[in-house]
Design a protein around this motif. Structure first.
Motif, PDB file in Angstrom:
ATOM      1  N   SER A 193     -31.663 -50.972   0.081  1.00  0.00           N
ATOM      2  CA  SER A 193     -32.184 -52.170   0.754  1.00  0.00           C
ATOM      3  C   SER A 193     -33.302 -51.796   1.714  1.00  0.00           C
ATOM      4  O   SER A 193     -34.319 -52.514   1.813  1.00  0.00           O
ATOM      5  N   ILE A 194     -33.132 -50.676   2.428  1.00  0.00           N
ATOM      6  CA  ILE A 194     -34.193 -50.229   3.338  1.00  0.00           C
ATOM      7  C   ILE A 194     -35.458 -49.908   2.543  1.00  0.00           C
ATOM      8  O   ILE A 194     -36.586 -50.266   2.935  1.00  0.00           O
ATOM      9  N   ASP A 195     -35.254 -49.230   1.414  1.00  0.00           N
ATOM     10  CA  ASP A 195     -36.398 -48.877   0.580  1.00  0.00           C
ATOM     11  C   ASP A 195     -37.068 -50.118  -0.008  1.00  0.00           C
ATOM     12  O   ASP A 195     -38.300 -50.165  -0.170  1.00  0.00           O
ATOM     13  N   TYR A 196     -36.246 -51.158  -0.310  1.00  0.00           N
ATOM     14  CA  TYR A 196     -36.800 -52.409  -0.843  1.00  0.00           C
ATOM     15  C   TYR A 196     -37.710 -53.075   0.187  1.00  0.00           C
ATOM     16  O   TYR A 196     -38.806 -53.555  -0.137  1.00  0.00           O
ATOM     17  N   VAL A 197     -37.291 -53.103   1.471  1.00  0.00           N
ATOM     18  CA  VAL A 197     -38.118 -53.707   2.521  1.00  0.00           C
ATOM     19  C   VAL A 197     -39.398 -52.899   2.708  1.00  0.00           C
ATOM     20  O   VAL A 197     -40.490 -53.447   2.912  1.00  0.00           O
ATOM     21  N   ARG A 198     -39.296 -51.572   2.595  1.00  0.00           N
ATOM     22  CA  ARG A 198     -40.495 -50.730   2.710  1.00  0.00           C
ATOM     23  C   ARG A 198     -41.479 -51.049   1.586  1.00  0.00           C
ATOM     24  O   ARG A 198     -42.700 -51.141   1.817  1.00  0.00           O
ATOM     25  N   ASN A 199     -40.973 -51.223   0.380  1.00  0.00           N
ATOM     26  CA  ASN A 199     -41.850 -51.575  -0.742  1.00  0.00           C
ATOM     27  C   ASN A 199     -42.508 -52.930  -0.529  1.00  0.00           C
ATOM     28  O   ASN A 199     -43.673 -53.146  -0.912  1.00  0.00           O
ATOM     29  N   GLU A 205     -29.142 -54.886  11.497  1.00  0.00           N
ATOM     30  CA  GLU A 205     -30.454 -54.553  12.053  1.00  0.00           C
ATOM     31  C   GLU A 205     -31.564 -54.758  11.020  1.00  0.00           C
ATOM     32  O   GLU A 205     -32.658 -55.240  11.333  1.00  0.00           O
ATOM     33  N   LEU A 206     -31.258 -54.370   9.771  1.00  0.00           N
ATOM     34  CA  LEU A 206     -32.249 -54.546   8.708  1.00  0.00           C
ATOM     35  C   LEU A 206     -32.525 -56.033   8.471  1.00  0.00           C
ATOM     36  O   LEU A 206     -33.694 -56.435   8.255  1.00  0.00           O
ATOM     37  N   LYS A 207     -31.479 -56.838   8.517  1.00  0.00           N
ATOM     38  CA  LYS A 207     -31.651 -58.279   8.312  1.00  0.00           C
ATOM     39  C   LYS A 207     -32.485 -58.902   9.423  1.00  0.00           C
ATOM     40  O   LYS A 207     -33.401 -59.722   9.162  1.00  0.00           O
ATOM     41  N   ARG A 208     -32.228 -58.520  10.686  1.00  0.00           N
ATOM     42  CA  ARG A 208     -33.019 -59.051  11.805  1.00  0.00           C
ATOM     43  C   ARG A 208     -34.471 -58.607  11.702  1.00  0.00           C
ATOM     44  O   ARG A 208     -35.397 -59.378  12.001  1.00  0.00           O
ATOM     45  N   PHE A 209     -34.633 -57.365  11.292  1.00  0.00           N
ATOM     46  CA  PHE A 209     -36.004 -56.864  11.133  1.00  0.00           C
ATOM     47  C   PHE A 209     -36.754 -57.655  10.056  1.00  0.00           C
ATOM     48  O   PHE A 209     -37.918 -58.015  10.222  1.00  0.00           O
ATOM     49  N   GLU A 210     -36.071 -57.931   8.963  1.00  0.00           N
ATOM     50  CA  GLU A 210     -36.714 -58.675   7.880  1.00  0.00           C
ATOM     51  C   GLU A 210     -37.030 -60.113   8.320  1.00  0.00           C
ATOM     52  O   GLU A 210     -38.084 -60.674   7.947  1.00  0.00           O
ATOM     53  N   GLN A 211     -36.158 -60.737   9.110  1.00  0.00           N
ATOM     54  CA  GLN A 211     -36.438 -62.080   9.633  1.00  0.00           C
ATOM     55  C   GLN A 211     -37.639 -62.067  10.563  1.00  0.00           C
ATOM     56  O   GLN A 211     -38.454 -63.001  10.564  1.00  0.00           O
ATOM     57  N   GLU A 212     -37.766 -60.996  11.341  1.00  0.00           N
ATOM     58  CA  GLU A 212     -38.925 -60.874  12.234  1.00  0.00           C
ATOM     59  C   GLU A 212     -40.220 -60.757  11.426  1.00  0.00           C
ATOM     60  O   GLU A 212     -41.247 -61.353  11.788  1.00  0.00           O
TER      61      GLU A 212
END
Length: 306
Positions: free
Chosen positions: A281-287, A231-238
């Motif tokens: 990883s979630i925190d990295y995307v938030r940053n 889910e995190l990967k799909r979110f990051e691609q979006e």
């Protein structure tokens, strides 16, 4: 003149066997049958009142020993013993070697063949297995010793029985009585024996299941972590393809939901590294969302590989 023969009291085992043998031989009606008890038949023989007697008893029985020790008595061999045993399955041939009963008298004076029947223990099929075991133990104690005609431990056993064999008796014959009975009271030995009989197959089946259970749980935990990673990967691609600065707060809320889901995943110590890597990883995307105006877009003309 018809021979006078004692066939035992009517209704007795001796009478049943004697009449059966006489019938198979074709002598019924050709002899004068007397229904005398064993002791009276012995006395009548010694007094010459009868010509013969059927005796169905053990070798050590007083009536049998009285006749064997009387030099005026003669033992008759069954010359067609094999034929009788074939026609009447519960009859068995007893071999008596020359002189076996008395070496000084050389009695009998030749090898002889006698016929014997077996004694059957019959039970109701509803009898409790523990009581059946006690019956068999009593039979072994009484009849299991060696004798003139029987080997030690030969009885109790199945010998040409026409009745259905009890499963408990079959087990007893193959495995004998539980060893625990020699060290514990009967009821405790029986209880332990039955618990082992029930629990052992269960343990054999349950052991591989219990062995596989930790691996199954670990696989479920890993699948949950992998699903959140997906889910995190799909979110990051979006974000990379369709980033909209005005939806930044919605993006952050979605990340908060992913982190909440990750917090609710219960993991073992072995998977704690993957668990904290997911949260990192979630925190990295938030940053990434919080740095700059367009953190997931590149300026035109700039090579993304640089």
């Amino acid at each position: 003149m018809r021979k006078k023969i004692s066939a035992g009291v009517e209704g007795s085992g001796t009478h049943a066997q004697a009449t059966k043998i006489l019938k198979e031989s074709g002598y019924v009606g050709g002899v004068d049958l007397r229904n005398l008890p064993g002791s009276e038949a012995v006395k009548a023989l010694q007094l010459g009142e009868i010509d013969g007697a059927f005796i169905v008893d053990g070798y050590e029985a007083p009536n049998v020993q009285t006749l064997l020790n009387d030099p005026m008595m003669h033992l008759v061999t069954f010359k067609r013993a094999e034929a009788y045993a074939k026609l009447i399955p519960y009859l068995h041939i007893l071999e008596v070697p020359q002189g076996a009963f008395s070496l000084p008298r050389n009695f009998p004076s030749m090898d002889m063949k006698l016929l014997a029947t077996t004694t059957n223990i019959l039970i109701d099929d509803r009898m409790h297995p523990a009581i059946q075991f006690l019956f068999l133990e009593a039979a072994r104690s009484i009849n299991g010793k060696g004798s003139f005609f029987a080997e030690r431990g030969e009885f109790p056993s199945f010998k040409d029985s026409i009745m259905t064999e009890s499963p408990v008796a079959v087990h007893y014959e193959k495995n004998n009585y539980p060893l625990l009975a020699a060290y514990f009271p009967f009821w405790i030995a029986e209880l332990i024996s039955r618990l082992i009989f029930i629990l052992l197959p269960f343990c054999v089946l349950a052991y591989p299941i219990l062995q596989a259970l930790p691996g199954f749980r670990a696989k479920r935990m890993q699948n949950k972590i992998n699903r959140l990673y997906g889910e995190l990967k799909r979110f990051e691609q979006e974000l990379l393809l369709n980033f909209n600065p005005e939806q930044r707060n919605e993006y952050l809320k979605k990340l908060d939901l992913l982190e909440y889901q990750a917090l609710n995943v219960k993991v073992s110590k072995r998977l704690s590294g993957d668990y904290y890597a997911l949260r990192t990883s979630i925190d990295y995307v938030r940053n990434c969302l919080n740095r700059g105006q367009h953190p997931y877009q590149f300026d035109e003309g700039v090579d993304p590989d640089l």
